[in-house]
Design an enzyme around this catalytic site. Structure first.
Site, short mmCIF file in Angstrom:
data_model
loop_
_atom_site.label_atom_id
_atom_site.label_comp_id
_atom_site.label_asym_id
_atom_site.label_seq_id
_atom_site.Cartn_x
_atom_site.Cartn_y
_atom_site.Cartn_z
N GLY A 253 0.79 -1.23 0.00
CA GLY A 253 0.00 0.00 0.00
C GLY A 253 0.82 1.27 0.00
O GLY A 253 0.33 2.33 0.42
N SER A 254 2.05 1.23 -0.51
CA SER A 254 2.84 2.47 -0.54
C SER A 254 2.22 3.49 -1.49
O SER A 254 2.33 4.70 -1.27
CB SER A 254 4.30 2.18 -0.91
OG SER A 254 4.43 1.79 -2.25
N GLU B 105 6.45 5.88 -9.14
CA GLU B 105 5.02 5.57 -9.06
C GLU B 105 4.29 6.53 -8.13
O GLU B 105 3.21 7.03 -8.46
CB GLU B 105 4.81 4.15 -8.52
CG GLU B 105 5.13 3.07 -9.51
CD GLU B 105 4.76 1.70 -8.97
OE1 GLU B 105 4.20 0.91 -9.74
OE2 GLU B 105 5.05 1.40 -7.80
N HIS C 229 -5.96 -8.42 -8.86
CA HIS C 229 -7.14 -9.16 -9.31
C HIS C 229 -7.59 -8.50 -10.61
O HIS C 229 -7.66 -7.28 -10.69
CB HIS C 229 -8.25 -9.07 -8.25
CG HIS C 229 -9.58 -9.57 -8.72
ND1 HIS C 229 -9.87 -10.91 -8.82
CD2 HIS C 229 -10.69 -8.92 -9.15
CE1 HIS C 229 -11.11 -11.05 -9.29
NE2 HIS C 229 -11.63 -9.86 -9.49
N ILE C 230 -7.87 -9.33 -11.60
CA ILE C 230 -8.29 -8.79 -12.89
C ILE C 230 -9.81 -8.77 -12.95
O ILE C 230 -10.46 -9.82 -12.82
CB ILE C 230 -7.71 -9.63 -14.04
CG1 ILE C 230 -6.18 -9.54 -14.00
CG2 ILE C 230 -8.24 -9.16 -15.39
CD1 ILE C 230 -5.51 -10.74 -14.61
N HIS D 168 0.66 0.61 -13.17
CA HIS D 168 1.46 -0.58 -13.51
C HIS D 168 2.93 -0.18 -13.60
O HIS D 168 3.27 0.83 -14.22
CB HIS D 168 0.98 -1.18 -14.84
CG HIS D 168 1.69 -2.45 -15.18
ND1 HIS D 168 1.65 -3.55 -14.36
CD2 HIS D 168 2.50 -2.78 -16.22
CE1 HIS D 168 2.38 -4.51 -14.89
NE2 HIS D 168 2.91 -4.09 -16.00
N ASP E 146 -3.46 -4.83 -17.51
CA ASP E 146 -2.48 -3.73 -17.51
C ASP E 146 -2.41 -3.03 -18.86
O ASP E 146 -1.32 -2.77 -19.40
CB ASP E 146 -1.10 -4.26 -17.08
CG ASP E 146 -1.12 -4.77 -15.65
OD1 ASP E 146 -1.76 -4.13 -14.81
OD2 ASP E 146 -0.50 -5.82 -15.37
C1 GAR Z 1 3.16 -1.33 -7.46
O1 GAR Z 1 4.46 -1.43 -7.97
C2 GAR Z 1 2.14 -1.38 -8.59
O2 GAR Z 1 2.54 -0.71 -9.75
C3 GAR Z 1 2.06 -2.87 -8.82
O3 GAR Z 1 2.00 -3.39 -7.52
C4 GAR Z 1 2.82 -2.59 -6.66
C5 GAR Z 1 2.05 -2.28 -5.41
O4 GAR Z 1 2.88 -1.61 -4.47
N1 GAR Z 1 0.92 -3.21 -9.65
C6 GAR Z 1 0.98 -4.15 -10.59
O5 GAR Z 1 1.95 -4.86 -10.78
C7 GAR Z 1 -0.26 -4.29 -11.44
N2 GAR Z 1 -0.06 -5.22 -12.47
P1 GAR Z 1 2.21 -0.91 -3.20
O6 GAR Z 1 1.29 -1.96 -2.55
O7 GAR Z 1 3.36 -0.58 -2.31
O8 GAR Z 1 1.45 0.29 -3.65
#
Ligand code: GAR
Length: 197
Positions: free
Chosen positions: A12-13, A184, A96-97, A114, A155
């Site tokens: 969840g960053s 991100e 989840h898609i 993504h 994605d």
């Molecule tokens: C992030 O890097 C996001 O882009 C990726 O999951 C991570 C979640 O990090 N999403 C995907 O890969 C979607 N295909 P977070 O929980 O620290 O926000």
């Protein structure tokens, strides 16, 4: 107020980046009206609790165990999210898609983050797959994108924002992940600011 729902499955960053932006006024008029996690151990839920945002833990396993299709889970989750008067849904590490059963409830109102450039490395291993491709000599950069989710493609969808992240000769997977996450956090907030206008 523009109500956001943020959907998470892990650390969840990126949710934190949104919560911080709401607090600091970087997303004027917006608030996180709901955080949904499909994993009980997702640390992002603690972040939401600390912010005082409502949290719903909504796992798919009971549906799978009952032999119910993905679309049932998606339709039920759409109803829950709608009950919080949500205008925009943000998939921030949501593993989840969605089927159309969810997507049609929020037409042009679902945003996905993504950790790769458009058309590259879809799925849950975007950073690791790019790093492997770098080590095979196939690429010298990767990136981050924020896009709308118009259909069930993984994605992929109309790009709202993207940024290239170079891969450096002394990068490890961990150092590349750290740089990508930093991009991100910034790109997601600026893309949301643009969308919420
Ligand atoms: C992030 O890097 C996001 O882009 C990726 O999951 C991570 C979640 O990090 N999403 C995907 O890969 C979607 N295909 P977070 O929980 O620290 O926000």
């Amino acid at each position: 107020m523009i109500n956001l729902a943020v959907l998470i499955s892990g650390n969840g960053s990126n949710l934190q980046a949104i919560l911080d932006a709401v607090d600091s006024g970087d997303l004027p008029g917006a608030r996180v009206a709901l955080v949904v996690s499909n994993r009980k151990d997702a640390y992002g839920m603690q972040r939401a609790f600390q912010h005082g945002a409502p949290v719903v833990y909504f796992p798919k396993l009971p549906y799978t165990n009952a032999g119910r299709p993905r679309a049932d889970y998606d339709a039920d989750l759409a109803r829950i999210v709608q009950s919080f008067d949500v205008e925009w849904v943000v998939q921030a590490g949501w593993m989840h898609i969605f089927t159309d059963a969810f997507i049609r409830a929020f037409p042009n109102r679902i945003v996905n983050l993504h950790p790769a450039l458009p058309g590259t490395f879809p799925g849950a291993r975007g950073i690791a797959d790019a790093f492997d491709a770098y080590r095979r000599g196939e690429i010298d950069h990767t990136g981050v994108m924020v896009h709308l989710v118009p259909d069930e493609a993984v994605d992929a969808g109309p790009v709202v924002a993207q940024e290239v992240v170079p891969i450096l000769p002394d990068d490890t997977l961990e150092s590349l992940e750290t740089r990508i996450h930093a991009v991100e956090h910034r790109l997601l907030v600026s893309a949301l600011r643009q969308l919420l206008g």
